[in-house]
Design a protein around this motif. Sequence first.
Motif, PDB file in Angstrom:
ATOM      1  N   MET A 176       0.831  -1.193   0.000  1.00 26.00           N
ATOM      2  CA  MET A 176       0.000   0.000   0.000  1.00 26.00           C
ATOM      3  C   MET A 176       0.875   1.256   0.000  1.00 26.00           C
ATOM      4  N   LYS A 177       1.909   1.225   0.828  1.00 22.09           N
ATOM      5  CA  LYS A 177       2.802   2.367   0.926  1.00 22.09           C
ATOM      6  C   LYS A 177       3.539   2.585  -0.396  1.00 22.09           C
ATOM      7  N   SER A 178       3.951   1.510  -1.031  1.00 22.80           N
ATOM      8  CA  SER A 178       4.682   1.635  -2.292  1.00 22.80           C
ATOM      9  C   SER A 178       3.760   2.131  -3.417  1.00 22.80           C
ATOM     10  N   ILE A 179       2.496   1.772  -3.384  1.00 21.02           N
ATOM     11  CA  ILE A 179       1.549   2.258  -4.385  1.00 21.02           C
ATOM     12  C   ILE A 179       1.354   3.758  -4.224  1.00 21.02           C
ATOM     13  N   LEU A 180       1.228   4.220  -3.009  1.00 20.72           N
ATOM     14  CA  LEU A 180       1.077   5.644  -2.742  1.00 20.72           C
ATOM     15  C   LEU A 180       2.300   6.416  -3.206  1.00 20.72           C
ATOM     16  N   VAL A 181       3.483   5.893  -2.905  1.00 20.82           N
ATOM     17  CA  VAL A 181       4.720   6.549  -3.341  1.00 20.82           C
ATOM     18  C   VAL A 181       4.774   6.600  -4.864  1.00 20.82           C
ATOM     19  N   PHE A 182       4.382   5.505  -5.515  1.00 18.29           N
ATOM     20  CA  PHE A 182       4.388   5.467  -6.970  1.00 18.29           C
ATOM     21  C   PHE A 182       3.430   6.508  -7.558  1.00 18.29           C
ATOM     22  N   VAL A 183       2.222   6.596  -7.012  1.00 16.02           N
ATOM     23  CA  VAL A 183       1.234   7.558  -7.519  1.00 16.02           C
ATOM     24  C   VAL A 183       1.732   8.984  -7.325  1.00 16.02           C
ATOM     25  N   LEU A 184       2.268   9.304  -6.169  1.00 13.71           N
ATOM     26  CA  LEU A 184       2.791  10.647  -5.920  1.00 13.71           C
ATOM     27  C   LEU A 184       3.990  10.952  -6.820  1.00 13.71           C
ATOM     28  N   PHE A 185       4.861   9.976  -6.984  1.00 12.49           N
ATOM     29  CA  PHE A 185       6.015  10.164  -7.845  1.00 12.49           C
ATOM     30  C   PHE A 185       5.580  10.359  -9.300  1.00 12.49           C
ATOM     31  N   ALA A 186       4.617   9.569  -9.761  1.00 10.98           N
ATOM     32  CA  ALA A 186       4.137   9.681 -11.140  1.00 10.98           C
ATOM     33  C   ALA A 186       3.479  11.043 -11.378  1.00 10.98           C
ATOM     34  N   ALA A 187       2.684  11.510 -10.418  1.00 12.52           N
ATOM     35  CA  ALA A 187       2.036  12.816 -10.559  1.00 12.52           C
ATOM     36  C   ALA A 187       3.067  13.932 -10.606  1.00 12.52           C
ATOM     37  N   THR A 188       4.061  13.863  -9.741  1.00 13.28           N
ATOM     38  CA  THR A 188       5.110  14.877  -9.729  1.00 13.28           C
ATOM     39  C   THR A 188       5.920  14.835 -11.017  1.00 13.28           C
ATOM     40  N   MET A 189       6.203  13.657 -11.496  1.00 12.83           N
ATOM     41  CA  MET A 189       6.965  13.507 -12.726  1.00 12.83           C
ATOM     42  C   MET A 189       6.184  14.070 -13.924  1.00 12.83           C
ATOM     43  N   CYS A 190       4.890  13.791 -13.995  1.00 14.70           N
ATOM     44  CA  CYS A 190       4.058  14.337 -15.074  1.00 14.70           C
ATOM     45  C   CYS A 190       4.051  15.861 -15.030  1.00 14.70           C
ATOM     46  N   TRP A 191       3.912  16.413 -13.841  1.00 18.44           N
ATOM     47  CA  TRP A 191       3.898  17.865 -13.709  1.00 18.44           C
ATOM     48  C   TRP A 191       5.232  18.448 -14.152  1.00 18.44           C
ATOM     49  N   MET A 192       6.344  17.846 -13.751  1.00 20.62           N
ATOM     50  CA  MET A 192       7.666  18.360 -14.116  1.00 20.62           C
ATOM     51  C   MET A 192       7.906  18.261 -15.619  1.00 20.62           C
ATOM     52  N   MET A 193       7.339  17.251 -16.256  1.00 18.81           N
ATOM     53  CA  MET A 193       7.545  17.089 -17.690  1.00 18.81           C
ATOM     54  C   MET A 193       6.685  18.033 -18.521  1.00 18.81           C
ATOM     55  N   PHE A 194       5.427  18.242 -18.121  1.00 17.73           N
ATOM     56  CA  PHE A 194       4.498  18.979 -18.963  1.00 17.73           C
ATOM     57  C   PHE A 194       4.268  20.426 -18.548  1.00 17.73           C
TER      58      PHE A 194
END
Length: 141
Positions: free
Chosen positions: A1-19
């Motif tokens: 559960m913790k790793s899924i949350l980290v992945f979702v937060l990381f993916a959202a931050t990465m998308c924001w930084m890219m676009f």
Amino acid sequence: MKSILVFVLFAATMCWMMFSPIYRHVLVVRQAVLQQETDYLLEVGASGTYGYIDTEMIDQSRSRLASFGMRPEAVEYEISSDNGLGATNPAAPLPRGSGLRLTMSYPYENLFQIDRLIGLAPVDENERMRAFGIKMSEYVP
């Protein structure tokens, strides 16, 4: 559960930084085009030949802005003079020395929606970017 949350937060931050820089670039280009068109209309309208900005000039301006990918019907023009005379009437151009003012505005069109990914509130949907200019009329009757 913790790793899924980290992945979702990381993916959202990465998308924001890219676009996010792409949307900022679109904003900067639109603002520059709007200011360039404002300056051009003022240069032509305040020249010794005209002394006004009429609907024909505005229609030509809208078509130039459409060539840059902007929606022409969304651009708003506010034309006035510094002495209270009409600045849009070809029959009564502004005399030399009168200030011709032009404010053009265009909506942001949801350019900041991606900022929601990192918790920033986007710009209100009714907000508009603006370009302003004033030039003294050179028209001599």
